[in-house]
Design a protein around this motif. Structure first.
Motif, PDB file in Angstrom:
ATOM      1  N   VAL A 145      17.610 -12.988 -43.215  1.00 32.74           N
ATOM      2  CA  VAL A 145      16.283 -12.076 -42.697  1.00 32.74           C
ATOM      3  C   VAL A 145      15.221 -12.831 -43.296  1.00 32.74           C
ATOM      4  O   VAL A 145      14.134 -12.958 -42.460  1.00 32.74           O
ATOM      5  CB  VAL A 145      16.634 -10.804 -43.594  1.00 32.74           C
ATOM      6  N   LYS A 146      15.175 -13.382 -44.414  1.00 33.02           N
ATOM      7  CA  LYS A 146      14.095 -14.010 -45.233  1.00 33.02           C
ATOM      8  C   LYS A 146      13.586 -15.164 -44.274  1.00 33.02           C
ATOM      9  O   LYS A 146      12.155 -15.134 -44.141  1.00 33.02           O
ATOM     10  CB  LYS A 146      14.488 -14.340 -46.586  1.00 33.02           C
ATOM     11  N   GLY A 187      11.620 -14.097 -41.111  1.00 37.39           N
ATOM     12  CA  GLY A 187      10.373 -13.650 -41.586  1.00 37.39           C
ATOM     13  C   GLY A 187       9.575 -15.003 -41.766  1.00 37.39           C
ATOM     14  O   GLY A 187       8.304 -14.859 -41.283  1.00 37.39           O
ATOM     15  N   LEU A 188       9.739 -15.811 -42.597  1.00 43.23           N
ATOM     16  CA  LEU A 188       9.071 -16.811 -42.757  1.00 43.23           C
ATOM     17  C   LEU A 188       8.670 -17.585 -41.494  1.00 43.23           C
ATOM     18  O   LEU A 188       7.623 -18.111 -41.203  1.00 43.23           O
ATOM     19  CB  LEU A 188       9.688 -17.905 -43.652  1.00 43.23           C
ATOM     20  N   VAL A 210       6.052 -15.835 -39.391  1.00 41.34           N
ATOM     21  CA  VAL A 210       4.762 -16.130 -40.056  1.00 41.34           C
ATOM     22  C   VAL A 210       4.150 -17.341 -39.449  1.00 41.34           C
ATOM     23  O   VAL A 210       3.138 -17.491 -39.364  1.00 41.34           O
ATOM     24  CB  VAL A 210       4.745 -15.935 -41.702  1.00 41.34           C
ATOM     25  N   LEU A 220       3.168 -17.159 -36.212  1.00 41.41           N
ATOM     26  CA  LEU A 220       1.900 -16.513 -35.969  1.00 41.41           C
ATOM     27  C   LEU A 220       0.719 -17.157 -36.289  1.00 41.41           C
ATOM     28  O   LEU A 220      -0.505 -17.375 -35.740  1.00 41.41           O
ATOM     29  CB  LEU A 220       2.017 -15.409 -37.085  1.00 41.41           C
ATOM     30  N   MET A 221       0.801 -18.245 -37.646  1.00 37.35           N
ATOM     31  CA  MET A 221      -0.234 -18.566 -38.128  1.00 37.35           C
ATOM     32  C   MET A 221      -0.601 -19.742 -37.057  1.00 37.35           C
ATOM     33  O   MET A 221      -1.783 -20.087 -36.748  1.00 37.35           O
ATOM     34  CB  MET A 221       0.106 -19.241 -39.242  1.00 37.35           C
ATOM     35  N   LEU A 260      -2.376 -18.576 -34.548  1.00 39.21           N
ATOM     36  CA  LEU A 260      -3.817 -18.013 -34.715  1.00 39.21           C
ATOM     37  C   LEU A 260      -4.766 -19.404 -34.871  1.00 39.21           C
ATOM     38  O   LEU A 260      -5.927 -19.376 -34.402  1.00 39.21           O
ATOM     39  CB  LEU A 260      -3.784 -17.393 -36.155  1.00 39.21           C
ATOM     40  N   VAL A 261      -4.061 -20.622 -35.289  1.00 32.02           N
ATOM     41  CA  VAL A 261      -4.801 -21.693 -35.507  1.00 32.02           C
ATOM     42  C   VAL A 261      -5.306 -22.100 -34.054  1.00 32.02           C
ATOM     43  O   VAL A 261      -6.658 -22.489 -33.871  1.00 32.02           O
ATOM     44  CB  VAL A 261      -4.117 -22.754 -36.173  1.00 32.02           C
ATOM     45  N   LEU A 281      -8.233 -19.659 -32.777  1.00 31.40           N
ATOM     46  CA  LEU A 281      -9.337 -20.268 -33.290  1.00 31.40           C
ATOM     47  C   LEU A 281      -9.955 -21.290 -32.834  1.00 31.40           C
ATOM     48  O   LEU A 281     -11.047 -21.309 -32.857  1.00 31.40           O
ATOM     49  CB  LEU A 281      -9.177 -20.260 -34.964  1.00 31.40           C
ATOM     50  N   THR A 283     -18.746 -36.262 -40.712  1.00 27.47           N
ATOM     51  CA  THR A 283     -17.531 -36.172 -41.196  1.00 27.47           C
ATOM     52  C   THR A 283     -16.757 -35.106 -40.490  1.00 27.47           C
ATOM     53  O   THR A 283     -15.551 -35.407 -39.887  1.00 27.47           O
ATOM     54  CB  THR A 283     -17.237 -36.226 -42.707  1.00 27.47           C
TER      55      THR A 283
END
Lengths: 296, 449
Positions: free
Chosen positions: B2-3, B6-7, B10, B13-14, B17-18, B21, B91
């Motif tokens: 399960v853990k 979840g990771l 995440v 999702l990240m 999102l990147v 963005l 830069t």
């Protein structure tokens, strides 16, 4: 079992969502630049164009770099201000922790420099240290002392900067100590006075050990901050001082990266500085752990 | 299990999102590209003192008014933050469309693909009417500066002239210096000694001959004595030449032997600048950027050539700042138009000159300006002579970076204090500076590949 895991999953989903923003911020604005700079430290990057991998050449050069040695020495030398600040801050906190008229006003007065802009303060002190018209020398003249031109003399520039930094930061440490002093249980002092302890004994056996965690916190954060000192040096001695006697490591890094098109070399120095801070902090934590154990 | 899931989610999702963005970030650019015509909005980054910023903002406003529909986004910083901010922008690959740059950075910026070749956009400019010096230092053909494509136009030129306090001469009954014939070094010392004195008899000296800042005035003495920091090929540091040492010693002796300047302890730039403004110095350098400030001086001043060393000829430097166009600009034509408006158009120049922040870039305008002897200083022509005849660029602008040159000034204090002789100093410093210069040359070669 199954329902529990469902609930758990749902909860953890929201949990992750909540930590997402800071984690994302960390990855984008801390981790990514850090790794980029780490890679940069192995290249001869000029900050504009291509990055050619040159292995450890930058690091080798740093160890033979006279300017880097000077800057490193200056940075460590200026940390003399840390113990001075801690002692003064503790004394001030002890004084302002009494029930006396006007202590609140004094607490505010000592804290004002902390919340003021470092750049503005640096400019103010630059004027204060001016050899001709400066406040410091005018004050010294009252006692018949002919003060030096503080910031353009290689022997006085570091002490001048240390004094200014202590003045700027002392309110912060003082406030932490005040909070710590106020959380020391009163009955300890009552017990001590019943046993006939004098003021010094009370301080040594009760106050000082009780505020030890705060002392530790201040030392660690001050050393981390002290290793990265830059703004006041950049403003007050814009060329790194007479004979480079006030340049800090970060100042040198900045000069190399933004003045002399050597971003790769600057990255390598920044990496070394980061490593230095990491090791020093680790050692401090280890030492603190041991001495806490000894106390118990 | 399960853990882990979840990771994973995440992480997904990240990543998404990147992507979102970065898509947001890219939107502006896409819009500009989608348009058939060029984007009507450009950004302009520059620096300067408050009056200078105001003058430039007003000039940009006028540019917008003359070009309907155009919007210029202004980004300003103080002088000392500018280089850091610009290099950070480079830069981070978000260079403003139009920006100031140091002539010393020209090669690095061209080789690094930062500056755009604007030769074709500035074809209409009448270069016969602009200071050749200020145009040539922004030309680069890949090997040499001074020829080839144009990568920027001069924001201004900064001839660093020598001023003198007229009233002080008159009060002391000393004949005014000749504006055409420079003092010899010996004459200069003598006149300064006459002007260094205690006026009220309290034992403290109230007025000094001069007080030069070594960073900006040593060049004049070295060059007029036939010395220099670099040889003709700009690859060898030549400070160990006796002519150079002699000039440096003369400079230090003004303080230590002849005592015609405020003591070392008092001679930080700010102080001599303030002393000059208060009328306590007989001679002080004057740049065109000072003119607005000097209008309120409580005394009359004028310009003369610097004292001449063994060559018999006066020397000084001409600074400059370029305005260039970013290589990644989406609307280079409009950007170049702003550059020419600011640097080479009569409308733009008139506004800036009226604000008294610079001398005109246009020669005919400058001559009219200099011919007006009503305004101070009367001998404004000295500025033009420096630009046209005898001014030189700073040595550090001739090489890929200026680190070697900085080192010269970093360790100079003992010489100024009289604790080390100039001859010893140049001998010990030359190899260190040469090593840094060699590194800069190596860097340059690499950047060309």
């Amino acid at each position: 079992m199954k329902t529990k895991s469902n609930l758990y999953r749902k909860e953890s989903y929201y949990g992750y969502l909540f930590v997402l923003a800071p984690v994302l911020g960390f990855l984008l604005f801390t981790m990514y630049p850090l790794l980029y700079s780490l890679y940069g430290s192995f290249t001869d990057w000029d900050g504009l164009g291509r990055m050619d991998f040159i292995g450890l050449a930058n690091f080798k050069e740093i160890f033979a770099d006279e300017q880097f040695h000077k800057a490193g020495f200056n940075t460590i030398f200026m940390m003399i201000g840390i113990p001075i600040e801690i002692i003064l801050a503790l004394l001030l906190a002890l004084g302002l922790n009494r029930k006396m008229f006007g202590t609140t006003a004094f607490r505010v007065v000592y804290y004002i420099p902390v919340i003021s802009s470092l750049a503005a303060i640096s400019i103010l002190w630059q004027w204060a240290y001016n050899g001709d018209y400066g406040l410091v020398n005018q004050f010294l003249a009252l006692f018949g002392i002919d003060g030096p031109n503080w910031l353009t003399n290689k022997y006085t520039v570091k002490p001048a900067l240390i004094i200014m930094m202590v003045w700027k930061n002392i309110g912060y440490s003082m406030l932490l100590y005040l909070a710590a002093l106020q959380s020391v249980p009163k009955d300890y002092y009552e017990a001590a006075s019943l046993d006939g302890a004098n003021a010094f004994q009370t301080f040594k056996h009760i106050t000082f050990p009780m505020v030890k965690p705060v002392t530790f916190f201040i030392i660690v954060t001050k050393i981390i901050g002290g290793a990265q000192v830059f703004t006041e040096i950049n403003i007050m001695t814009s060329t790194g001082g007479p004979e480079y006697s006030s340049a800090s490591v970060v100042f040198y890094v900045w000069q190399k990266a933004f003045g002399n098109l050597q971003m790769g070399y600057a990255s390598a120095m920044a990496m070394l500085l980061g490593l230095f801070i990491f090791v020093i902090t680790l050692v401090q934590f280890k030492m603190n752990e041991r001495s806490s154990r000894d106390l118990e | 299990m399960v853990k882990k899931k979840g990771l994973l989610s995440v992480f997904v999702l990240m990543m998404s999102l990147v992507v979102v963005l970065s898509a947001c970030g890219g939107k502006d650019n896409e819009g500009a590209q989608g348009n058939k015509t060029e984007s009507q909005e450009i950004s302009f980054m520059f620096r300067g003192a408050p009056e200078e910023q105001k003058a430039y903002e007003a000039t940009v406003k006028k540019f917008e008014a003359d070009n309907p529909g155009v919007k210029v986004k202004i980004i300003t910083t103080t002088g000392d933050q500018y280089a850091t901010k610009l290099k950070a922008a480079i830069t981070g690959k978000s260079v403003p469309d139009v920006f100031y740059f140091d002539p010393g950075d020209l090669r690095a910026y061209v080789n690094g693909g930062v500056l755009k070749d604007i030769t074709e956009y500035v074809k209409d400019v009448n270069f016969d009417n602009i200071w050749q010096y200020g145009v040539d230092i922004y030309r680069y053909d890949g090997d040499n500066v001074g020829q080839g494509s144009i990568y920027g136009l001069l924001k201004d030129v900064g001839p660093f002239a020598l001023g003198f306090n007229k009233n002080m001469f008159e009060a002391a009954g000393i004949p005014l210096p000749d504006k055409d014939k420079p003092y010899t070094w010996d004459e200069f010392i003598k006149v300064n000694q006459q002007l260094t004195k205690d006026n009220d008899g309290d034992g403290k000296i109230d007025q000094y001959g001069t007080g030069f800042n070594i960073n900006w005035a040593l060049q004049s003495f070295v060059w007029s004595n036939g010395g220099d920091w670099l040889d003709e090929t700009n690859t060898k540091v030549t400070i160990d030449d006796p002519k150079f040492a002699e000039a440096l010693q003369y400079f230090a002796d003004m303080q230590n032997v002849y005592k015609i300047t405020p003591s070392i302890e008092d001679a930080a730039t700010l102080d001599t600048y303030q002393r000059w403004m208060k009328g306590e110095l007989a001679f002080f350098p004057v740049g065109p950027w000072d003119l607005a400030t000097y209008e309120t001086l409580p005394f009359d001043y004028d310009l003369i050539p610097y004292p001449a060393g063994s060559t018999g000829k006066s020397a000084t430097f001409v600074g400059s700042l370029g305005i260039g166009v970013s290589n990644s600009s989406k609307s280079p034509e409009l950007a170049a138009k702003l550059v020419t408006y600011l640097t080479a158009s009569p409308e733009g120049q008139q506004q800036l000159v009226d604000a008294k922040v610079q001398i005109p870039n246009l020669i005919d305008m400058a001559e009219t300006w200099a011919a007006n002897t009503e305004t101070k200083p009367a001998n404004k022509k000295e500025f033009l002579d420096i630009v046209q005849d005898y001014g030189k660029p700073m040595p550090n602008t001739l090489t890929y970076n200026g680190e070697w040159y900085q080192l010269f000034f970093t360790d100079i204090q003992p010489v100024l204090d009289g604790k080390t002789t100039a001859a010893d100093y140049v001998k010990s410093q030359q190899p260190k500076m040469q090593a840094l210069l060699d590194k800069a040359i190596e860097q340059e070669a690499k950047s060309k590949k």
